[in-house]
Design a protein around this motif. Structure first.
Motif, PDB file in Angstrom:
ATOM      1  N   SER A  30       0.840  -1.181   0.000  1.00 56.93           N
ATOM      2  CA  SER A  30       0.000   0.000   0.000  1.00 56.93           C
ATOM      3  C   SER A  30       0.882   1.240   0.000  1.00 56.93           C
ATOM      4  O   SER A  30       1.958   1.240   0.607  1.00 56.93           O
ATOM      5  CB  SER A  30      -0.882   0.000   1.250  1.00 56.93           C
ATOM      6  OG  SER A  30      -1.670   1.159   1.314  1.00 56.93           O
ATOM      7  N   LYS A  33      -0.459   6.948   3.411  1.00 62.09           N
ATOM      8  CA  LYS A  33      -1.483   7.989   3.269  1.00 62.09           C
ATOM      9  C   LYS A  33      -0.891   9.391   3.220  1.00 62.09           C
ATOM     10  O   LYS A  33      -1.462  10.273   2.591  1.00 62.09           O
ATOM     11  CB  LYS A  33      -2.479   7.913   4.423  1.00 62.09           C
ATOM     12  CG  LYS A  33      -3.420   6.741   4.351  1.00 62.09           C
ATOM     13  CD  LYS A  33      -4.416   6.784   5.491  1.00 62.09           C
ATOM     14  CE  LYS A  33      -5.358   5.601   5.425  1.00 62.09           C
ATOM     15  NZ  LYS A  33      -6.330   5.614   6.519  1.00 62.09           N
ATOM     16  N   ASN A  56      -3.861   2.444  -3.206  1.00 62.94           N
ATOM     17  CA  ASN A  56      -3.492   3.844  -2.978  1.00 62.94           C
ATOM     18  C   ASN A  56      -4.537   4.551  -2.111  1.00 62.94           C
ATOM     19  O   ASN A  56      -5.558   5.007  -2.616  1.00 62.94           O
ATOM     20  CB  ASN A  56      -3.324   4.596  -4.295  1.00 62.94           C
ATOM     21  CG  ASN A  56      -2.857   6.021  -4.069  1.00 62.94           C
ATOM     22  OD1 ASN A  56      -2.448   6.378  -2.976  1.00 62.94           O
ATOM     23  ND2 ASN A  56      -2.915   6.833  -5.101  1.00 62.94           N
ATOM     24  N   PRO A  57      -4.254   4.687  -0.801  1.00 66.75           N
ATOM     25  CA  PRO A  57      -5.159   5.432   0.079  1.00 66.75           C
ATOM     26  C   PRO A  57      -4.814   6.921   0.155  1.00 66.75           C
ATOM     27  O   PRO A  57      -5.438   7.660   0.904  1.00 66.75           O
ATOM     28  CB  PRO A  57      -4.941   4.747   1.430  1.00 66.75           C
ATOM     29  CG  PRO A  57      -3.488   4.394   1.398  1.00 66.75           C
ATOM     30  CD  PRO A  57      -3.209   4.001  -0.046  1.00 66.75           C
ATOM     31  N   ALA A  58      -3.800   7.337  -0.587  1.00 64.50           N
ATOM     32  CA  ALA A  58      -3.297   8.710  -0.507  1.00 64.50           C
ATOM     33  C   ALA A  58      -4.020   9.662  -1.447  1.00 64.50           C
ATOM     34  O   ALA A  58      -4.614   9.250  -2.431  1.00 64.50           O
ATOM     35  CB  ALA A  58      -1.800   8.718  -0.824  1.00 64.50           C
ATOM     36  N   VAL A  59      -3.922  10.941  -1.164  1.00 66.35           N
ATOM     37  CA  VAL A  59      -4.497  11.981  -2.016  1.00 66.35           C
ATOM     38  C   VAL A  59      -3.695  12.092  -3.313  1.00 66.35           C
ATOM     39  O   VAL A  59      -4.259  12.353  -4.375  1.00 66.35           O
ATOM     40  CB  VAL A  59      -4.527  13.333  -1.270  1.00 66.35           C
ATOM     41  CG1 VAL A  59      -4.998  14.447  -2.187  1.00 66.35           C
ATOM     42  CG2 VAL A  59      -5.408  13.238  -0.039  1.00 66.35           C
ATOM     43  N   PRO A  61      -1.457  10.899  -6.619  1.00 69.00           N
ATOM     44  CA  PRO A  61      -1.465   9.731  -7.505  1.00 69.00           C
ATOM     45  C   PRO A  61      -0.183   8.914  -7.311  1.00 69.00           C
ATOM     46  O   PRO A  61       0.885   9.477  -7.055  1.00 69.00           O
ATOM     47  CB  PRO A  61      -1.506  10.348  -8.904  1.00 69.00           C
ATOM     48  CG  PRO A  61      -0.924  11.705  -8.745  1.00 69.00           C
ATOM     49  CD  PRO A  61      -1.259  12.157  -7.355  1.00 69.00           C
ATOM     50  N   HIS A  62      -0.309   7.591  -7.405  1.00 74.89           N
ATOM     51  CA  HIS A  62       0.827   6.691  -7.268  1.00 74.89           C
ATOM     52  C   HIS A  62       0.637   5.493  -8.191  1.00 74.89           C
ATOM     53  O   HIS A  62      -0.454   5.224  -8.672  1.00 74.89           O
ATOM     54  CB  HIS A  62       0.963   6.156  -5.836  1.00 74.89           C
ATOM     55  CG  HIS A  62       1.276   7.180  -4.810  1.00 74.89           C
ATOM     56  ND1 HIS A  62       2.420   7.943  -4.817  1.00 74.89           N
ATOM     57  CD2 HIS A  62       0.582   7.576  -3.711  1.00 74.89           C
ATOM     58  CE1 HIS A  62       2.438   8.745  -3.778  1.00 74.89           C
ATOM     59  NE2 HIS A  62       1.321   8.551  -3.087  1.00 74.89           N
ATOM     60  N   LEU A  80      -5.393   7.194  -8.627  1.00 79.37           N
ATOM     61  CA  LEU A  80      -5.734   8.194  -7.615  1.00 79.37           C
ATOM     62  C   LEU A  80      -6.178   7.504  -6.335  1.00 79.37           C
ATOM     63  O   LEU A  80      -6.246   6.271  -6.270  1.00 79.37           O
ATOM     64  CB  LEU A  80      -6.826   9.110  -8.150  1.00 79.37           C
ATOM     65  CG  LEU A  80      -6.481   9.889  -9.425  1.00 79.37           C
ATOM     66  CD1 LEU A  80      -7.695  10.649  -9.931  1.00 79.37           C
ATOM     67  CD2 LEU A  80      -5.301  10.806  -9.186  1.00 79.37           C
ATOM     68  N   LYS A  81      -6.522   8.288  -5.343  1.00 73.78           N
ATOM     69  CA  LYS A  81      -6.971   7.769  -4.052  1.00 73.78           C
ATOM     70  C   LYS A  81      -8.084   6.739  -4.244  1.00 73.78           C
ATOM     71  O   LYS A  81      -9.032   6.967  -4.984  1.00 73.78           O
ATOM     72  CB  LYS A  81      -7.481   8.911  -3.176  1.00 73.78           C
ATOM     73  CG  LYS A  81      -7.913   8.470  -1.798  1.00 73.78           C
ATOM     74  CD  LYS A  81      -8.325   9.645  -0.943  1.00 73.78           C
ATOM     75  CE  LYS A  81      -8.700   9.154   0.447  1.00 73.78           C
ATOM     76  NZ  LYS A  81      -9.014  10.274   1.335  1.00 73.78           N
ATOM     77  N   GLY A  82      -7.915   5.591  -3.598  1.00 73.77           N
ATOM     78  CA  GLY A  82      -8.892   4.508  -3.698  1.00 73.77           C
ATOM     79  C   GLY A  82      -8.614   3.531  -4.826  1.00 73.77           C
ATOM     80  O   GLY A  82      -9.248   2.487  -4.908  1.00 73.77           O
TER      81      GLY A  82
END
Length: 117
Positions: A30, A33, A56-59, A61-62, A80-82
């Motif tokens: 993961s 965040k 990806n729980p972060a704001v 992009p990854h 993106l997030k989610g």
């Protein structure tokens, strides 16, 4: 749970089940965040087909990507997030790097070691 989140969960589960059915190894990680890092910096897998699935729980992009000697870099989709990014490669015994290919993220520390053996 939103419809998009539910679809992401179902798709991730499907990827894992298909990989298991084919004798492949699936590793889950993961994105953090709040920081440019993954929740793991070391992964281990047997030689063969290896899939890394990154939530990806972060704001920001990854994605997840794999690189190393003898393979062409494999890039998962930037999400993106989610979202969930997946990178799959057939790997021989050795040491590889998993990383985020979004510009600046790997240099900031969003990477880890994948030991295949």
């Amino acid at each position: 749970m939103s419809r998009i989140a539910l679809v992401a969960v179902v798709l991730t589960a499907a990827v894992v089940l298909v990989a298991q059915a084919l004798g492949a190894t699936t590793l889950k990680i993961s994105a953090d965040k709040a920081a440019l890092k993954f929740n793991k910096t070391f992964l281990k897998a047997p030689a063969g087909k290896v899939t890394i699935v990154m939530a990806n729980p972060a704001v920001l992009p990854h994605n997840v990507a794999i690189k190393g000697k003898g393979i062409k870099t494999v890039l998962g989709k930037v999400v993106l997030k989610g979202g969930t990014s997946t990178a799959t490669a057939t790997l021989k015994k050795g040491t590889y790097t998993f990383f985020c290919s979004v510009p600046g993220h790997e240099a900031a520390g969003m990477k880890g070691t994948l030991k295949v053996g």
